[in-house]
Scaffold this motif. Structure first.
Motif, short mmCIF file in Angstrom:
data_model
loop_
_atom_site.label_atom_id
_atom_site.label_comp_id
_atom_site.label_asym_id
_atom_site.label_seq_id
_atom_site.Cartn_x
_atom_site.Cartn_y
_atom_site.Cartn_z
N LEU A 111 0.80 -1.22 0.00
CA LEU A 111 0.00 0.00 0.00
C LEU A 111 0.83 1.27 0.00
N GLY A 112 2.14 1.15 0.07
CA GLY A 112 2.99 2.32 0.15
C GLY A 112 3.25 3.02 -1.17
N GLY A 113 2.90 2.39 -2.28
CA GLY A 113 3.06 3.03 -3.58
C GLY A 113 4.40 2.81 -4.25
N GLY A 114 5.33 2.14 -3.56
CA GLY A 114 6.64 1.94 -4.14
C GLY A 114 6.76 0.76 -5.08
N ARG A 115 5.71 -0.02 -5.17
CA ARG A 115 5.70 -1.21 -6.04
C ARG A 115 4.50 -1.12 -6.97
N PRO A 116 4.65 -0.45 -8.11
CA PRO A 116 3.50 -0.23 -9.00
C PRO A 116 2.86 -1.51 -9.50
N GLU A 117 3.62 -2.61 -9.56
CA GLU A 117 3.04 -3.87 -10.01
C GLU A 117 1.98 -4.39 -9.04
N LEU A 118 2.00 -3.88 -7.79
CA LEU A 118 1.03 -4.31 -6.79
C LEU A 118 -0.19 -3.38 -6.72
N ALA A 119 -0.24 -2.39 -7.58
CA ALA A 119 -1.35 -1.43 -7.55
C ALA A 119 -2.72 -2.09 -7.71
N PRO A 120 -2.87 -3.13 -8.56
CA PRO A 120 -4.19 -3.76 -8.64
C PRO A 120 -4.65 -4.35 -7.31
N LEU A 121 -3.73 -4.89 -6.54
CA LEU A 121 -4.05 -5.43 -5.23
C LEU A 121 -4.45 -4.31 -4.28
N ALA A 122 -3.67 -3.24 -4.27
CA ALA A 122 -4.00 -2.10 -3.40
C ALA A 122 -5.38 -1.56 -3.70
N SER A 123 -5.73 -1.51 -4.97
CA SER A 123 -7.05 -1.03 -5.36
C SER A 123 -8.16 -1.94 -4.85
#
Length: 207
Positions: A111-123
């Motif tokens: 959730l920290g934003g430093g791993r853009p590949e994880l953005a779908p999960l954060a959403s």
């Protein structure tokens, strides 16, 4: 019986943040994160499975994605990459053991934003089914979360967890066990979230 509650924030912790608990459904965050780290896009079925698993906490979808990442070995490899040294995968994904400190590190990564590949999960963690959006959300609006809950077969007592980003953008992990009911566990977790994000240390009440 008094339940055990462990809370980890970036600047402090309450209870024993290094105590290991069975993950229950919070491990679903790791399952999707590990799949997203594989370097190939999710296909249509995987996108559907990911939504079911995170938003609705669907167990069949979790089992399918667990197989896709290589089961316990794949999950341990992903945790090792993040430095989650106290988290150990189990062939039954819900019995994977983790600590509040490790979960805080995971929430910071996701959730920290430093791993853009994880953005779908954060959403997806902002779209949790209303019936499951307790815990971290008790601190106010602007949350992202994943909760986990299950009764332990040996005791009948409940494991109840909530991890995510609280109001104000602060990652937080609350892990607990030993509750006589799910409702008691939810109340204890929400008490801990409110207290940890305020000025007083949380008080664990006998249930």
């Amino acid at each position: 019986m008094t339940a055990s509650v462990s809370v980890a924030l970036s600047e402090r912790s309450y209870g024993d943040a290094d105590r290991a608990y069975p993950c229950a459904s919070i491990v679903k965050v790791s399952l999707l994160a590990a799949r997203l780290q594989q370097g190939r896009p999710l296909d249509a079925r995987e996108r559907e499975r990911a939504r079911l698993m995170i938003v609705h906490s669907d167990n069949e979808a979790a089992s399918e994605l667990y197989a896709a990442i290589g089961g316990p070995e794949g999950l341990d490899a992903w945790h090792a990459r993040l430095g989650l040294t106290a988290t150990r995968a189990h062939r039954a994904w819900g019995l994977t053991r983790t600590t509040a400190r490790d979960q805080l590190a995971l929430m910071t990564a996701v959730l920290g934003g430093g791993r853009p590949e994880l953005a779908p999960l954060a959403s997806l963690m902002t779209e949790i089914d209303p019936g499951q959006s307790w815990g971290v959300s008790a601190a106010g609006a602007g949350w992202a979360l994943k909760n986990g809950w299950m009764p332990m077969s040996a005791t009948g007592l409940w494991v109840v967890h909530s991890v995510g980003r609280a109001a104000g953008g602060r990652p937080v992990a609350v892990l607990s066990e030993g509750h006589p009911t799910l409702e008691a566990g939810v109340a204890a977790v929400e008490d801990a979230v409110r207290a940890a994000l305020g000025t007083a240390a949380p008080v664990v009440r006998p249930r």
